[in-house]
Design a protein around this motif. Structure first.
Motif: not given
Length: 362
Positions: A340-343, A345-348, A354-355, A357-362
């Protein structure tokens, strides 16, 4: 009793997202609370943050998700606690004119949960696409929960909830690509590559990927493209024609959603060919200037793909099964795992290409 969980919120246009405490009410009639296991970072979430969808801030972002049903409300009969589900943003009503015609994939009265999720101070949140899944638990309409085979990891199954299904469906359902057809896909991010993978699955023999980013063209080839076009280096329409015996493609998919790419798609199709718009335009974009005689003279069909014209209850389980059989490469869409804290950065990374799909893992 209401629950307090962590979730990603966009509070104002263009501002970096923040992780906030979200209040999740107990499910009411026809609702369910789902414990999220994974959620993909989709460009639509970035569009919400940038005010490109509407201005109903603050938004609870995230919508490409899979998880387990934790609790259900009164009157829910087709879900049980513990069911493994992919969330969808078009819970069909079953009674509108489209549903009564036997075309629920076009339901004109889809719905979401009735109760709001809020911040701790009571501020109501607008859940992205009626889901809001960058959060440990979310409240949705029971019809937004589609049961799938639990053997599929959440980080891949959840991607069917939006981007992959939008592109795959644009090719297979809306464009009706078939065996021996030719298809060109303009824009090779996650949606475009899903269209390419879907076209390959459907038996297309000429698959042309169009993008200005060489890295994205490489990704497109991994999903099945056998020709690539970089508009910075050659004319898009002429290049597509050169790969289709001078005729143009049977189906051209615009996965960008820009007047110029739509015009390219229009002229890059064969006579009586099909154009499918799946890229989402910004509200202020206008149609390209095309002589009306060209619409008449070229024939064919100009279509827009609503969620890939999918029916989640039919399509999600089928494509999860195809993935488990090794036929549909859902795992190739996952470039990185984050939290969640990396969302932000994932948008950027997504904005920079550069990606996939980034995937948030819980």
């Amino acid at each position: 009793m209401a629950q307090h969980v962590r979730g990603v919120v966009a509070k104002s246009k263009g501002a970096p997202v923040t992780v906030e405490t979200i209040v999740i009410p107990d499910p009411g009639p026809g609702e369910a609370v789902v414990k999220i296991e994974a959620c993909g970072v989709c460009h639509t979430d970035l569009s919400y943050r940038e005010g490109g969808i509407n201005d109903e801030f603050p938004f609870l972002l995230g919508h490409e998700a899979a998880g387990r049903v934790e609790s259900i409300g009164e009157g829910v009969v087709d879900l049980e606690v513990g069911d493994y589900v992919v969330l969808n943003w078009r819970a069909v009503c079953g009674v509108c004119r489209a549903c009564k015609k036997g075309k629920p994939q076009y339901c004109f009265d889809t719905h979401n949960a009735k109760q709001p999720m809020t911040l701790e101070d009571g501020t109501e949140l607008s859940p992205a696409l009626g889901i809001g899944a960058f959060v440990e638990k979310t409240l949705v309409a029971a019809g937004q929960c589609t049961k799938v085979n639990p053997e599929a990891p959440a980080k891949v199954a959840g991607l069917l909830g939006c981007g992959v299904m939008a592109g795959l469906g644009a090719a297979v359902n809306t464009g009706q690509v078939g065996r021996g057809d030719s298809i060109a896909v303009i824009g090779c991010g996650g949606v475009g590559d899903a269209a390419i993978a879907g076209a390959k699955l459907a038996g297309a023999t000429t698959i042309i990927a169009v993008d200005t980013d060489p890295k994205k063209l490489e990704w497109a080839q991994e999903f099945g493209a056998n020709h690539t076009v970089n508009p910075k280096e050659e004319d898009t329409v002429e290049a597509i024609r050169s790969y289709t015996d001078g005729n143009g493609a049977d189906v051209v998919i615009d996965a960008v959603g820009h007047p110029e790419t739509y015009k390219q798609a229009f002229y890059a199709r064969d006579l009586a060919g099909t154009v499918v718009l799946v890229g989402v335009p910004y509200p202020d974009m206008m149609s390209p200037e095309i002589p009306l005689i060209d619409y008449f003279g070229r024939g064919g069909a100009l279509k827009s793909a609503w969620y890939g014209d999918c029916l989640p209850s039919r399509d999600f389980p089928m494509y999860v099964d195809l993935y488990l059989q090794g036929t549909f490469p859902l795992d190739k869409f996952v470039t990185e795992e984050t939290t969640l804290d990396g969302v932000e950065a994932a948008f950027d990374k997504m904005h920079k290409g550069e990606v996939l799909r980034s995937v948030v893992i819980f």
